[in-house]
Design a protein around this motif. Structure first.
Motif, short mmCIF file in Angstrom:
data_model
loop_
_atom_site.label_atom_id
_atom_site.label_comp_id
_atom_site.label_asym_id
_atom_site.label_seq_id
_atom_site.Cartn_x
_atom_site.Cartn_y
_atom_site.Cartn_z
N THR A 95 -3.76 4.52 -1.11
CA THR A 95 -2.39 4.07 -1.33
C THR A 95 -1.47 5.28 -1.12
O THR A 95 -1.74 6.37 -1.62
CB THR A 95 -2.20 3.53 -2.76
N VAL A 96 -0.41 5.09 -0.35
CA VAL A 96 0.50 6.19 -0.02
C VAL A 96 1.63 6.26 -1.05
O VAL A 96 2.25 5.25 -1.36
CB VAL A 96 1.10 6.00 1.40
N VAL A 97 1.88 7.47 -1.53
CA VAL A 97 3.04 7.74 -2.37
C VAL A 97 4.01 8.52 -1.48
O VAL A 97 3.74 9.65 -1.08
CB VAL A 97 2.67 8.57 -3.63
N ARG A 98 5.13 7.86 -1.15
CA ARG A 98 6.11 8.45 -0.23
C ARG A 98 7.33 8.92 -1.05
O ARG A 98 8.05 8.10 -1.60
CB ARG A 98 6.55 7.42 0.80
N VAL A 99 7.52 10.22 -1.10
CA VAL A 99 8.68 10.79 -1.79
C VAL A 99 9.75 11.08 -0.76
O VAL A 99 9.52 11.82 0.20
CB VAL A 99 8.29 12.08 -2.56
N LEU A 100 10.91 10.45 -0.95
CA LEU A 100 12.04 10.63 -0.01
C LEU A 100 13.01 11.67 -0.53
O LEU A 100 13.11 11.92 -1.70
CB LEU A 100 12.78 9.30 0.16
N LYS A 123 0.65 0.71 -16.25
CA LYS A 123 -0.30 -0.38 -16.51
C LYS A 123 0.00 -1.57 -15.60
O LYS A 123 -0.92 -2.27 -15.14
CB LYS A 123 -0.21 -0.79 -17.97
N ARG A 124 1.25 -1.78 -15.29
CA ARG A 124 1.68 -2.91 -14.45
C ARG A 124 1.24 -2.75 -12.99
O ARG A 124 0.81 -3.71 -12.35
CB ARG A 124 3.20 -3.02 -14.54
N ILE A 125 1.33 -1.53 -12.44
CA ILE A 125 1.01 -1.34 -11.03
C ILE A 125 -0.42 -0.86 -10.78
O ILE A 125 -0.95 -1.05 -9.69
CB ILE A 125 2.02 -0.40 -10.32
N LEU A 126 -1.04 -0.26 -11.77
CA LEU A 126 -2.37 0.32 -11.60
C LEU A 126 -3.42 -0.63 -11.01
O LEU A 126 -4.19 -0.21 -10.15
CB LEU A 126 -2.85 0.89 -12.95
N PRO A 127 -3.45 -1.91 -11.40
CA PRO A 127 -4.47 -2.79 -10.82
C PRO A 127 -4.37 -2.95 -9.30
O PRO A 127 -5.34 -3.33 -8.65
CB PRO A 127 -4.22 -4.13 -11.52
N TYR A 128 -3.22 -2.65 -8.72
CA TYR A 128 -3.01 -2.82 -7.28
C TYR A 128 -3.24 -1.54 -6.48
O TYR A 128 -3.21 -1.57 -5.25
CB TYR A 128 -1.60 -3.35 -7.02
N LEU A 129 -3.44 -0.43 -7.18
CA LEU A 129 -3.61 0.85 -6.48
C LEU A 129 -5.06 1.06 -6.11
O LEU A 129 -5.96 0.63 -6.81
CB LEU A 129 -3.12 2.00 -7.38
N ARG A 130 -5.24 1.73 -4.99
CA ARG A 130 -6.59 2.05 -4.54
C ARG A 130 -6.55 3.37 -3.79
O ARG A 130 -5.48 3.88 -3.46
CB ARG A 130 -7.13 0.94 -3.65
N LYS A 131 -7.73 3.90 -3.52
CA LYS A 131 -7.81 5.13 -2.75
C LYS A 131 -7.13 4.89 -1.42
O LYS A 131 -7.36 3.89 -0.75
CB LYS A 131 -9.28 5.50 -2.54
N GLN A 179 9.39 2.52 -6.37
CA GLN A 179 9.27 1.13 -5.92
C GLN A 179 7.88 0.87 -5.39
O GLN A 179 7.34 1.63 -4.59
CB GLN A 179 10.29 0.82 -4.83
N PHE A 180 7.28 -0.23 -5.87
CA PHE A 180 5.99 -0.68 -5.40
C PHE A 180 6.10 -2.18 -5.18
O PHE A 180 6.21 -2.95 -6.14
CB PHE A 180 4.90 -0.35 -6.42
N THR A 220 0.82 -1.20 0.00
CA THR A 220 0.00 0.00 0.00
C THR A 220 0.86 1.25 0.00
O THR A 220 0.35 2.34 0.20
CB THR A 220 -0.94 0.02 1.22
N ILE A 221 2.15 1.08 -0.21
CA ILE A 221 3.06 2.23 -0.25
C ILE A 221 3.88 2.18 -1.53
O ILE A 221 4.46 1.16 -1.89
CB ILE A 221 4.00 2.25 0.96
#
Length: 182
Positions: free
Chosen positions: A177-182, A167-175, A30-31, A13-14
């Motif tokens: 999901t955290v996008v963490r920018v380091l 297209k590869r990661i989109l099916p696993y994303l949901r409302k 990275q997912f 989820t990150i």
């Protein structure tokens, strides 16, 4: 003999976005076990995001929803709420307007971004909660997770990846999901 049950794998989820060696506008996304090249803002990353600075905020941002060009993205699979982009869809980036960092409809005379772009960057465009649920003027607008320009050119502050990787990661994303920018 008793069968051992395998636990179902939990989907990550990150999404982590970290700097890539070389240019400040390059990153690695990275997912789970998937790591792909990405582009970030032309000014790199910052903890002090300002409107128009060209930097990607160093922050944790939750995915809220997305937009897609129906004629170019048929068969899109995701658990995120996705709206099809229409010709009249815009995004206000005028800090002194009440609609700042919100979707608006054309005609709209203040500064804005067109969602139905000719360059394809927003054919899949995911909205991250940067300065949306708690807005502040000049803190940055339209910070999206979208598709890349050829050659991984820098963004204006967004995060961008190749269409095949999206297209590869989109099916696993949901409302959420955290996008963490380091």
């Amino acid at each position: 003999m008793e069968k051992t049950r395998r636990k179902p794998s939990i989907q990550p989820t990150i999404i982590t976005v970290r700097p890539a060696p070389g240019r400040k506008s390059r990153a690695l996304l990275q997912f789970g076990t998937v790591v792909v090249p990405a582009a970030v803002g032309r000014s790199g990353r910052t903890t002090r995001k300002r409107e128009g600075d060209g930097a990607t905020p160093i922050a944790e941002m939750r995915l809220i929803s997305g937009f897609a060009r129906g004629e170019k993205t048929s068969g899109l699979r995701t658990r995120l709420p996705i709206r099809l982009i229409r010709e009249d869809m815009l995004w206000c980036d005028q800090p002194d307007d009440a609609n700042y960092n919100r979707p608006v409809k054309a005609p709209f005379s203040k500064s804005h971004e067109k969602m139905k772009r000719d360059d394809g960057l927003y054919d899949v465009c995911l909205v991250m909660d940067w300065n949306i649920s708690s807005r502040a003027r000049n803190r940055g607008s339209a910070i999206f997770f979208h598709l890349i320009r050829p050659g991984y050119q820098p963004t204006e502050g967004c995060i961008a990846i190749h269409p095949r990787d999206m297209k590869r990661i989109l099916p696993y994303l949901r409302k959420g999901t955290v996008v963490r920018v380091l």
